[in-house]
Design a protein around this motif. Structure first.
Motif, PDB file in Angstrom:
ATOM      1  N   GLU A  59      49.437  74.154  52.101  1.00  0.00           N
ATOM      2  CA  GLU A  59      50.044  74.397  53.415  1.00  0.00           C
ATOM      3  C   GLU A  59      50.840  75.693  53.394  1.00  0.00           C
ATOM      4  OE1 GLU A  59      50.251  71.221  51.663  1.00  0.00           O
ATOM      5  OE2 GLU A  59      51.877  70.391  52.869  1.00  0.00           O
ATOM      6  N   ARG A 105      46.778  67.641  55.514  1.00  0.00           N
ATOM      7  CA  ARG A 105      48.006  68.436  55.683  1.00  0.00           C
ATOM      8  C   ARG A 105      47.676  69.903  55.980  1.00  0.00           C
ATOM      9  NH1 ARG A 105      50.716  68.355  50.857  1.00  0.00           N
ATOM     10  NH2 ARG A 105      49.352  66.866  49.877  1.00  0.00           N
ATOM     11  N   GLU A 158      48.699  71.972  59.381  1.00  0.00           N
ATOM     12  CA  GLU A 158      49.397  73.263  59.348  1.00  0.00           C
ATOM     13  C   GLU A 158      48.592  74.311  60.114  1.00  0.00           C
ATOM     14  OE1 GLU A 158      52.480  73.778  57.908  1.00  0.00           O
ATOM     15  OE2 GLU A 158      52.319  75.728  58.906  1.00  0.00           O
TER      16      GLU A 158
END
Ligand code: ADP
Length: 513
Positions: A311, A352, A356
């Motif tokens: 991320e 994730r 992002e």
């Protein structure tokens, strides 16, 4: 379409043979084909040991392909019209924008952290002799900025990090920048606080302080691609796609002030289509044509590169893209952000990263309005049906990149045969008709194969020393119609009607061009 193991081995063999005979472009096409074939094969293997072994094969092939790309990039720098281009990217720096998905990769086996050279990718290739010599120290430059640069000296004097600048930027660069950015360069509000040069403009440098320096370096080294050198004219056919990309990406870059409010640029553009139809080439051409900083990243890099860092990598990618705006971020194989199956942690990691990415895309145009930072996200996929709704919504323009039509195939033949001799009465139009259903990459394969037929006939049965003794003129014979007939008989098309139907039905439902 069933993938045959024998085909894979044969293609690997040919790819390696091409590397050994310095036919790097051909080798690249074969490697790309093998990567795609293994990618398709893996989900059909259920026996765990066999699967693991195939994953290892996939890694080795991908690594060879990466090394090859590195080598061809290095060669391209030599061919650049500016010798100083050589100093832009040190020999041996690794291009780790892996161009394939590793769907079942063990989540506990992660690549090395940036900056440390891995043993994970060990295969011996001709690129290896270039490796490991120079530690990269320079940051990205705008597209083409190397083209008329002042040469090594100015750059090697630059200090690393901080508010590093490169002096001696040429007028041409400055002019191009003015065209792109209006007067915004002088505002100096970006991180990095670089100064504005007097007559000679100083180049902006992203300030890595506050960020993971290794990640910044990795991005600058591997993701920012300087001078992709592909122009619209290098791409055959695809007029509609070029027009759409021009409108969706190039124009907002050229006239950022016009594309505001209701006319705001699209958040993202998705190119959908069979493999080998020129999507990557189009992305590169967009960057070249509008002279933006080009961030070339594959989804597999984003999801699998560094444990827990992915991320951060996405955040930093957008941060840097805004800093170096106008920028184009090209995300290849974007489907792999959504379609990764396997263990929970693997799924979690890509989830994730995707979140992002969505957040960053939402925030793309929300920076201060006085100085709009144009950052376009351009994505490509061969598997659009794997893209989920959230991501699809952000990729507002969804355009189809089709197989080439008859004129396109003829143009592709001409482009591919630019550098070889052909017999006088070679009938390209007839060959183009025979290549119905072939992708651009397939046609490139056919041309390469055809152009090697006479050489193959000459060297058949000869020993290596006899081959070496053959005069070049005897090998370099004009390509004939018959060579094409033989090559076409050997090279099958890679896209089936079933695949095409799938694309068409997806585009009917979700296309937005
Ligand atoms: P994709 O990203 O759609 O898989 P690429 O852009 O990587 O395809 O193209 C693969 C190769 O196929 C290119 O390097 C080029 O040799 C050839 N090719 C495909 N389409 C075209 C085209 N329209 N014009 C010229 N070359 C093409």
């Amino acid at each position: 379409m069933m993938v045959s193991v024998q085909d894979i081995w044969e293609n690997v063999r040919v790819a390696r043979e091409m590397v050994l005979t310095n036919q790097y472009e051909t080798a690249g096409v074969y490697y790309q084909g093998v990567v795609q074939q293994i990618h398709r094969l893996l989900p059909t293997i259920h026996e765990p040991n066999r699967k693991v072994r195939w994953q290892q094969v996939q890694q080795v092939v991908a690594a060879e392909y990466e090394n090859l790309k590195e080598l061809t990039n290095t060669i391209a720098m030599f061919k650049s019209d500016n010798p100083s281009a050589m100093s832009d990217r040190p020999l041996g720096t690794s291009l780790r924008t892996s161009s394939f998905e590793e769907p079942t990769r063990d989540p506990d086996v992660w690549g090395p952290p940036p900056g440390r050279d891995p043993d994970v990718w060990p295969p011996p290739t001709p690129a290896d002799h270039n490796r490991s010599q120079v530690k990269p120290t320079r940051g990205p430059r705008r597209q083409d900025s190397s083209k008329s640069g002042p040469g090594r000296g100015a750059k090697t004097g630059a200090k690393k990090g901080g508010t590093e600048t490169k002096t001696g930027r040429t007028k041409k660069d400055g002019e191009r920048k003015d065209k792109k950015d209006g007067d915004k360069d002088g505002k100096g509000s970006d991180k990095g606080g670089e100064g504005k040069g007097g007559e000679e403009e100083e180049e902006k440098r992203f300030d890595p302080s506050g960020y993971d320096r290794d990640l910044v370096e990795m991005l600058e080294r591997d993701i920012v691609q300087k001078n992709p050198s592909i122009r619209w004219s290098d791409i055959a056919d695809l007029h509609e796609a070029k027009r759409l990309l021009e409108e969706a990406v190039v124009l907002p870059m050229l006239m950022p002030d016009f594309f505001k409010g209701i006319r705001r640029p699209w958040k993202g553009v998705l190119m959908v289509g069979p493999p080998g139809t020129g999507k990557t080439m189009l992305a590169k051409a967009v960057a070249t044509e509008c002279g933006t900083t080009f961030f070339n990243v594959s989804s597999s890099t984003l999801t699998s590169k560094y444990r827990g860092e992915s991320e951060k990598l996405v955040r930093l990618l957008f941060e840097m893209a805004r800093f170096y705006a106008p920028s184009t971020i090209f995300v290849d194989e974007i489907d792999s952000l959504c379609s990764r199956r396997g263990s929970e942690s693997e799924h979690e990691a890509s989830r994730r990263v995707k979140s992002e990415l969505l957040m960053q895309m939402d925030g793309i145009q929300s920076t201060d309005s006085e100085e709009p930072k144009v950052v376009m996200v351009l994505a490509a996929t061969n598997f659009p049906w794997d893209i989920d709704e959230a991501l699809r919504r952000r990729l507002e323009k969804r355009i189809y990149i089709p197989l080439p039509n008859r004129e396109g195939r003829e143009a592709l033949l001409s482009i591919n045969l630019r550098e070889v001799k052909t017999e006088e009465n070679l009938n390209l139009s007839q060959i183009a008709t025979m290549l119905d259903g072939y992708s651009g990459a397939d046609i490139t394969n056919v041309c390469r194969d055809a152009s090697m037929m006479s050489m193959r006939r000459k060297i058949a049965g000869l020993r290596p020393e006899e081959i070496r003794a053959l005069p070049k003129e005897e090998l370099d014979l004009p390509v004939t119609q018959e060579d094409f007939h033989q090559a076409i008989a050997k090279c099958n098309k890679s896209v089936s009607q079933e695949d095409l139907d799938k694309y068409q039905s997806w585009m009917r439902e979700f296309g937005a061009s």
